[in-house]
Design a protein around this motif. Structure first.
Motif, short mmCIF file in Angstrom:
data_model
loop_
_atom_site.label_atom_id
_atom_site.label_comp_id
_atom_site.label_asym_id
_atom_site.label_seq_id
_atom_site.Cartn_x
_atom_site.Cartn_y
_atom_site.Cartn_z
N PHE A 59 0.85 -1.19 0.00
CA PHE A 59 0.00 0.00 0.00
C PHE A 59 0.89 1.24 0.00
O PHE A 59 1.90 1.27 0.70
N SER A 60 0.48 2.28 -0.72
CA SER A 60 1.30 3.49 -0.72
C SER A 60 1.16 4.24 0.61
O SER A 60 2.09 4.88 1.07
N ARG A 61 0.00 4.16 1.23
CA ARG A 61 -0.21 4.79 2.54
C ARG A 61 -0.96 3.80 3.43
O ARG A 61 -1.63 2.90 2.94
N PHE A 62 -0.85 4.00 4.75
CA PHE A 62 -1.52 3.09 5.68
C PHE A 62 -2.52 3.81 6.57
O PHE A 62 -3.15 3.19 7.43
N ALA A 63 -2.65 5.13 6.37
CA ALA A 63 -3.50 5.92 7.27
C ALA A 63 -4.94 5.41 7.27
O ALA A 63 -5.55 5.26 8.32
N GLY A 64 -5.48 5.13 6.12
CA GLY A 64 -6.89 4.76 6.06
C GLY A 64 -7.13 3.25 6.00
O GLY A 64 -8.27 2.82 5.89
N GLU A 65 -6.06 2.47 6.03
CA GLU A 65 -6.22 1.02 5.88
C GLU A 65 -6.53 0.37 7.22
O GLU A 65 -5.90 0.69 8.23
N GLU A 66 -7.47 -0.57 7.21
CA GLU A 66 -7.90 -1.14 8.49
C GLU A 66 -7.00 -2.25 8.99
O GLU A 66 -6.99 -2.55 10.17
N LEU A 67 -6.25 -2.90 8.12
CA LEU A 67 -5.31 -3.95 8.51
C LEU A 67 -5.98 -5.00 9.39
O LEU A 67 -5.52 -5.33 10.50
N VAL A 68 -7.07 -5.52 8.87
CA VAL A 68 -7.88 -6.48 9.62
C VAL A 68 -7.07 -7.75 9.92
O VAL A 68 -6.46 -8.32 9.03
N GLY A 69 -7.06 -8.13 11.16
CA GLY A 69 -6.42 -9.37 11.58
C GLY A 69 -4.92 -9.25 11.79
O GLY A 69 -4.26 -10.24 12.07
N ILE A 70 -4.38 -8.04 11.65
CA ILE A 70 -2.92 -7.88 11.76
C ILE A 70 -2.58 -7.20 13.09
O ILE A 70 -3.15 -6.17 13.45
N ARG A 71 -1.63 -7.83 13.82
CA ARG A 71 -1.22 -7.27 15.11
C ARG A 71 0.12 -6.55 15.00
O ARG A 71 0.35 -5.55 15.67
N ARG A 72 1.02 -7.08 14.16
CA ARG A 72 2.35 -6.46 14.02
C ARG A 72 2.68 -6.34 12.53
O ARG A 72 2.33 -7.22 11.74
N VAL A 73 3.34 -5.26 12.21
CA VAL A 73 3.73 -5.03 10.80
C VAL A 73 5.25 -4.92 10.73
O VAL A 73 5.85 -4.15 11.49
N TRP A 74 5.84 -5.69 9.83
CA TRP A 74 7.28 -5.56 9.55
C TRP A 74 7.41 -4.64 8.34
O TRP A 74 7.03 -5.03 7.23
N LEU A 75 7.91 -3.45 8.58
CA LEU A 75 8.07 -2.52 7.47
C LEU A 75 9.42 -2.79 6.81
O LEU A 75 10.47 -2.61 7.43
N VAL A 76 9.38 -3.24 5.57
CA VAL A 76 10.61 -3.50 4.80
C VAL A 76 10.78 -2.33 3.83
O VAL A 76 9.96 -2.16 2.92
N ALA A 77 11.82 -1.53 4.07
CA ALA A 77 11.99 -0.30 3.29
C ALA A 77 13.28 -0.33 2.48
O ALA A 77 14.24 -1.01 2.85
N LEU A 78 13.25 0.40 1.38
CA LEU A 78 14.44 0.63 0.54
C LEU A 78 14.78 2.11 0.69
O LEU A 78 14.43 2.93 -0.18
N PRO A 79 15.41 2.50 1.78
CA PRO A 79 15.50 3.93 2.11
C PRO A 79 16.30 4.77 1.14
O PRO A 79 16.13 5.98 1.09
N ALA A 80 17.19 4.13 0.37
CA ALA A 80 17.99 4.93 -0.56
C ALA A 80 17.45 4.88 -1.99
O ALA A 80 18.06 5.44 -2.90
N ALA A 81 16.32 4.20 -2.18
CA ALA A 81 15.77 4.12 -3.54
C ALA A 81 15.33 5.51 -4.01
O ALA A 81 14.83 6.30 -3.21
N PRO A 82 15.52 5.81 -5.31
CA PRO A 82 15.08 7.12 -5.80
C PRO A 82 13.59 7.32 -5.52
O PRO A 82 12.79 6.42 -5.70
N GLY A 83 13.28 8.50 -5.06
CA GLY A 83 11.87 8.84 -4.80
C GLY A 83 11.35 8.31 -3.48
O GLY A 83 10.16 8.44 -3.20
N PHE A 84 12.24 7.72 -2.65
CA PHE A 84 11.75 7.13 -1.39
C PHE A 84 11.22 8.23 -0.46
O PHE A 84 11.80 9.30 -0.33
N ARG A 85 10.09 7.93 0.16
CA ARG A 85 9.52 8.85 1.16
C ARG A 85 9.16 8.04 2.40
O ARG A 85 8.95 6.83 2.33
N ARG A 86 9.08 8.71 3.53
CA ARG A 86 8.81 8.05 4.80
C ARG A 86 7.31 8.03 5.12
O ARG A 86 6.94 7.75 6.26
N ASP A 87 6.46 8.31 4.14
CA ASP A 87 5.02 8.40 4.40
C ASP A 87 4.46 7.14 5.06
O ASP A 87 3.75 7.20 6.05
N ALA A 88 4.79 5.99 4.47
CA ALA A 88 4.24 4.72 4.97
C ALA A 88 4.70 4.49 6.40
O ALA A 88 3.92 4.08 7.27
#
Lengths: 305, 573
Positions: A87-116
């Motif tokens: 998902f590009s953003r998580f603000a409005g997503e309900e994430l049904v059934g999920i207790r923990r999220v592992w955020l896997v990021a490519l921080p140096a990728a072109p265009g990377f943003r910390r929004d998620a």
């Protein structure tokens, strides 16, 4: 004439200088961009390291979120036991059934943003990491208020009562129902608003007098019943009449959604069931289509504690 | 004895030799790099059509009395597009693959496309020489081919590069016909322009925009003279190329296209109707799926800005400004007063305002045409590709002129340095992206990763599946049914014919009947991937949710997924 000529020559020199400097600058920038690009992105070894970490520390109720969302090599590289949320953003997503999220990021990728990451951290009770694995960064986010449903209705489709225009549909061995007139209803994952939606999928009969009704008996209610409806894929851009989804609880109207042609959204609905919490009820979706062509729809609902 | 004879065959002027060298180099590079490139949806169709068209002459020789019926049969395939390029592909295939067995079938067809690419290179080199001397001849084709998406279009047996080459050749011939001495040379030049125009409209419909564009050029560049002239004088001044194009254009089209023969007017009307009411396809642009008009006017400008390597883009933009300035200066000061643009030439420095207008119109019109809000948006830059050779010419001249202005004594060295700055990163990107040219984005976009974040179309037409063929051949179970999605059936058949795809692999129409699914990233078709998940999900145990399948192989460009292969349980060894 000489003055005009002098001005023109000066302008020509300025233009030439700007062009030469610009080409040289962009040439150097381009060379630097392409030479540095591999270092900014994860290697196969980095993906294997992340896979090993998640295989060791992941547990039921965990999911992987991607930043940027398109880094879907994760589907191939990471353990299959963890669902991947692209998902590009998580603000409005309900994430049904999920207790923990592992955020896997490519921080140096072109265009990377910390929004998620910011969206997830806002919903966190605890954050662990980030752990840098070469070109990847792994952060564990424990959700403060995970939406763990009492019942996710698409998963209970086998026990549902499905009819088209009052005529019963027949359950098929592969799961789902075959209905009179060729319509079908099944538990599928389909695209609405460009994202995967595990849902009850069906096709309308394009006859408002023959709505599809899907009744889920024995649904234990909690504080609320929350769900969504949408038209699947490119069909959302087509059509010549609105598609209506009515939700009722034990025959009483509880919520409704209207999907007009061109509406690509995954439209939410919610109804307060706190006064009925703890008891069981029949939740019925009635889908009718005012358009002239059948349209594929997708709907879900869950009873939340 | 032999060497002088061979030398006599070489073009006599340095200009012609440079153009010929560019043509040969283009042919060689395209031939060497083509096998890696996949087969797009349109190319798959054109391969079938090309072979059918090529069989027509033989069929007519065998049964001359049935020529019309045979024309209908052999030219029924893909009759929504005129046949010339496909006929060339059919001939090169028949010669190189069937008769001489020198190439694979696919390479045999594509050799015709390499010939068109070579033609474009030679036109660019010759015109570049006229505009800016030897440096212009070296730079103009280089600036064009150093754009990854242009390089991509040099390979497929499709229509976009051929019509671009013929568009440029027609305009070049038209420009030369205006300057040719009166009498036979002018007639010859005009006839050449007419014939090339006929070839262009026999290749793709967008060439029909050439006559109004050239007419606009003539009116704009002759407005003052025409205003004071009588009607008789005006008629006398009409360039010979116009009647030549009006006559030869339809004649060449009719001669090249036997499908028209049975009922030329009705069938031409059917062809025109198809393109006047072309359907819209979904297309991703800045995170939005474009489907119905009005489409964003900025689309072709934004896509150009995000796909042409940045330094090349600046050179081309500089070339536009330079041409505008020259056109304005000629307007103020007649051509006799103009300054020198290139290295030491005389005639080549004497480009008139008319030439500037011609170059500017051709550099801008194809882009402006696609900017029109009701014109369908799909296929990336290929729809305004005819503009790009003119931008390359203007860019080349601007770099040469900048070097002359800044350091006249060392202009050659400075031009070489500027060329290196412009071309080095661009060439790098061409090599880096090949063979996935439809997925190419420049450094301003952030490459493929930046463009994916921006929400730009990731690729199109299914040719990137070529990247998983080896794994597919190695791992698919015998007789596996494959859902190829965006890759056309004719493309898979072409690969199987050449042994690139195992013959036992079968075609599947959807995930429900498939063992393997080749998901090609099109955000607008995302439902195809999710249908695959549903179809390939393993039956859950009681009380458990179905576990969704995971890809078993993939193609990634700078970590951006282009293709992922899903397999039903047991279908991937």
């Amino acid at each position: 004439v000489n003055a005009v000529r002098a001005v023109r020559e000066r302008l020509a020199r300025l233009g030439a200088l700007l062009l030469a400097a610009g080409v040289a600058g962009l040439g150097l920038y381009g060379t630097r961009f392409y030479s540095a690009l591999p270092e900014r992105l994860p290697s196969p070894l980095d993906w294997r390291a992340a896979a090993a970490l998640l295989a060791r520390d992941g547990r039921p109720g965990d999911a992987v979120a991607l930043a940027p969302w398109w880094a879907e090599r994760a589907r191939e590289a990471l353990p299959a036991s963890l669902p991947v949320l692209a998902f590009s953003r998580f603000a409005g997503e309900e994430l049904v059934g999920i207790r923990r999220v592992w955020l896997v990021a490519l921080p140096a990728a072109p265009g990377f943003r910390r929004d998620a990451e910011e969206d997830l951290v806002e919903r966190a009770s605890a954050v662990e990491g980030p752990l840098r694995l070469g070109g990847l960064e792994v952060t564990r986010v424990d959700l403060r208020a995970p939406a763990v449903p009492i019942a996710f209705l698409p998963d209970r489709l086998r026990s549902a009562d499905v009819k088209v225009g009052g005529e019963p549909c027949v359950a098929v061995a592969a799961g789902g129902f075959r209905c009179p007139g060729g319509a079908a209803v099944a538990r599928e994952v389909r695209e609405v608003d460009l994202l995967p939606r595990p849902c009850v999928f069906g096709t309308t009969s394009a006859d408002p007098s023959r709505p599809i009704s899907i009744a889920f008996p024995g649904v234990r209610l909690g504080s609320s019943l929350r769900g969504h409806a949408g038209v699947v894929g490119e069909a959302a851009l087509e059509g010549d009449g609105p598609l209506h989804v009515e939700v009722s609880i034990d025959g009483r109207d509880a919520a409704g959604v209207e999907l007009v042609p061109g509406d690509t959204a995954w439209r939410p609905f919610t109804t307060d069931t706190s006064s009925q919490a703890g008891r069981t009820a029949t939740v019925t979706f009635t889908v009718s289509d005012a358009g002239s062509e059948p349209r594929p729809f997708c709907l879900d609902a869950c009873a939340l504690p | 004895v032999t060497l002088p004879r061979l030398a006599a065959l070489l073009p006599r002027t340095a200009r012609s030799r440079t153009a010929a060298a560019w043509a040969v180099a283009t042919l060689a590079v395209a031939a060497l790099t083509a096998p890696a490139q996949g087969i797009g949806r349109d190319e798959g169709v054109y391969l079938v059509a090309a072979e059918s068209y090529a069989a027509f002459p033989g069929a007519v020789v065998r049964a001359p009395t049935q020529a019309l019926a045979l024309a209908d049969r052999h030219f029924a395939a893909n009759h929504e597009h005129p046949p010339l390029a496909k006929e060339v592909y059919g001939v090169t295939h028949a010669l190189l693959a069937d008769a001489l067995r020198l190439t694979s079938h696919l390479e045999g067809f594509r050799f015709g496309a390499f010939l068109f690419a070579a033609l474009l290179s030679s036109v660019l080199a010759a015109w570049g020489w006229d505009l800016a001397g030897r440096a212009g001849a070296l730079l103009a084709p280089a600036l064009f081919w150093a754009v990854p998406r242009h390089f991509y279009h040099a390979h497929p047996a499709a229509l976009d590069l051929p019509v671009t080459a013929l568009w440029a050749a027609t305009v070049f011939a038209y420009a030369r016909s205006l300057r040719a001495p009166e009498g036979r040379p002018r007639v010859r030049a005009a006839l050449l322009a007419g014939a090339l125009f006929g070839a262009a409209v026999s290749t793709k419909h967008n060439a029909w925009f050439l006559p109004p564009l050239l007419l606009a050029h003539w009116v704009a560049s002759s407005a003052l003279a025409l205003r004071r002239a009588t009607w008789a004088e005006r008629l006398q001044r009409v360039p010979l190329a116009f009647p030549a194009m009006a006559l030869l254009g339809p004649l060449v089209l009719l001669a090249a296209w036997p499908w028209l023969w049975r009922d030329p007017v009705a069938r031409f009307a059917e062809y025109a109707r198809f393109h006047l009411h072309h359907e819209n396809y979904s297309w991703l642009y800045l995170g939005r799926v474009l489907r119905e008009p009005p489409f964003p006017v900025a689309y072709p400008f934004v896509v150009t800005a995000l796909t042409v390597p940045a330094a090349v883009l600046l050179a081309m933009t500089g070339g536009l400004v330079h041409a505008l300035a020259r056109a304005a200066s000629f307007h103020v000061h007649p051509p006799a007063n103009e300054e020198r643009a290139g290295e030491g030439g005389e005639a080549r420095d004497a480009a008139s305002a008319s030439d500037e207008v011609l170059l500017l119109l051709n550099a801008l019109f194809p882009i402006a045409l696609i900017a029109w809000p009701s014109v369908p948006r799909f296929g990336g830059v290929k729809h305004w590709l005819p503009a790009m050779p003119f931008l390359a010419l203007l860019g080349a001249r601007a770099l040469v002129a900048a070097a002359h202005t800044l350091w006249p004594a060392r202009a050659g060295w400075l031009t070489a340095a500027l060329a290196a700055f412009a071309l080095a990163p661009a060439a790098w990107s061409v090599a880096h992206v090949h063979p996935y040219g439809t997925a190419a984005y420049n450094e301003l976009a952030g490459g493929a990763p930046g463009a994916a974040t921006l929400g730009m179309q990731r690729q199109f037409w299914g040719d990137d599946a070529v990247g998983v063929l080896d794994e597919l051949n190695a791992h698919a179970i015998p007789g596996a049914r494959v859902w190829w999605q965006e890759t056309a059936r004719s493309a898979v058949a072409a690969w199987q014919r050449d042994g690139r795809v195992r013959a036992d692999l079968r075609w599947a129409e959807g995930p429900e009947e498939a063992d393997l699914s080749i998901w090609q990233y099109h955000q607008e078709f995302r439902d195809k991937e999710y249908r695959t998940w549903t179809a390939f999900a393993e039956r859950p145990r009681p009380g458990e949710r179905a576990r969704l399948p995971r890809p078993v192989a993939g193609v990634y460009l700078d970590e951006v997924p282009l293709v992922q292969v899903y397999a039903r349980a047991g279908a991937w060894r």
